[in-house]
Motif scaffolding. Structure first.
Motif, PDB file in Angstrom:
ATOM      1  N   HIS A  13       0.839  -1.192   0.000  1.00  0.00           N
ATOM      2  CA  HIS A  13       0.000   0.000   0.000  1.00  0.00           C
ATOM      3  C   HIS A  13       0.878   1.247   0.000  1.00  0.00           C
ATOM      4  O   HIS A  13       1.923   1.294   0.637  1.00  0.00           O
ATOM      5  CB  HIS A  13      -0.922   0.003   1.218  1.00  0.00           C
ATOM      6  CG  HIS A  13      -1.953  -1.077   1.170  1.00  0.00           C
ATOM      7  ND1 HIS A  13      -3.027  -1.026   0.323  1.00  0.00           N
ATOM      8  CD2 HIS A  13      -2.068  -2.251   1.836  1.00  0.00           C
ATOM      9  CE1 HIS A  13      -3.762  -2.105   0.476  1.00  0.00           C
ATOM     10  NE2 HIS A  13      -3.196  -2.871   1.389  1.00  0.00           N
ATOM     11  N   MET A  14       0.426   2.261  -0.716  1.00  0.00           N
ATOM     12  CA  MET A  14       1.153   3.522  -0.785  1.00  0.00           C
ATOM     13  C   MET A  14       0.888   4.327   0.490  1.00  0.00           C
ATOM     14  O   MET A  14      -0.240   4.356   0.983  1.00  0.00           O
ATOM     15  CB  MET A  14       0.694   4.328  -2.001  1.00  0.00           C
ATOM     16  CG  MET A  14       0.900   3.615  -3.317  1.00  0.00           C
ATOM     17  SD  MET A  14       2.618   3.409  -3.726  1.00  0.00           S
ATOM     18  CE  MET A  14       3.008   5.048  -4.220  1.00  0.00           C
ATOM     19  N   ASP A  15       1.920   4.965   0.990  1.00  0.00           N
ATOM     20  CA  ASP A  15       1.778   5.826   2.152  1.00  0.00           C
ATOM     21  C   ASP A  15       1.066   7.106   1.716  1.00  0.00           C
ATOM     22  O   ASP A  15       1.528   7.791   0.794  1.00  0.00           O
ATOM     23  CB  ASP A  15       3.159   6.145   2.712  1.00  0.00           C
ATOM     24  CG  ASP A  15       3.111   6.954   3.991  1.00  0.00           C
ATOM     25  OD1 ASP A  15       1.999   7.205   4.484  1.00  0.00           O
ATOM     26  OD2 ASP A  15       4.185   7.321   4.501  1.00  0.00           O
ATOM     27  N   LEU A  18       3.299  10.212   1.497  1.00  0.00           N
ATOM     28  CA  LEU A  18       4.211  10.243   0.360  1.00  0.00           C
ATOM     29  C   LEU A  18       3.478  10.558  -0.933  1.00  0.00           C
ATOM     30  O   LEU A  18       3.997  11.264  -1.798  1.00  0.00           O
ATOM     31  CB  LEU A  18       4.948   8.904   0.229  1.00  0.00           C
ATOM     32  CG  LEU A  18       6.001   8.628   1.295  1.00  0.00           C
ATOM     33  CD1 LEU A  18       6.587   7.245   1.098  1.00  0.00           C
ATOM     34  CD2 LEU A  18       7.078   9.679   1.272  1.00  0.00           C
TER      35      LEU A  18
END
Length: 78
Positions: A13-15, A18
């Motif tokens: 999963h993308m932060d 960020l």
């Protein structure tokens, strides 16, 4: 058929922080404003720093000669 999609989700999963930071840097030119601070920083890096480096280079041009010197010889020409 590489890439993300409904049948191929990302492995991790993308932060969100960020992702938000990345979008901010990509779209920075859309939200830039000239303020006194940004004008001063631009002036300093475009005018002041090159002028100081140029002046220092002009004042020391030909002052030192490193070619053909031996131990104990002076490097200053005047």
């Amino acid at each position: 058929m590489a890439g993300f999609g409904p049948h191929n989700p990302p492995a991790i999963h993308m932060d969100p922080a960020l992702v938000k930071w990345n979008q901010m840097t990509v779209n920075r030119h859309k939200y830039f404003r000239w303020t006194p601070r940004t004008a001063w920083i631009t002036f300093a890096y475009v005018i002041v720093v090159p002028a100081m480096l140029g002046t220092a280079g002009y004042m020391t041009d030909g002052k030192w000669d490193m070619r053909g010197k031996r131990r104990g010889d002076l490097i200053s020409e005047f």
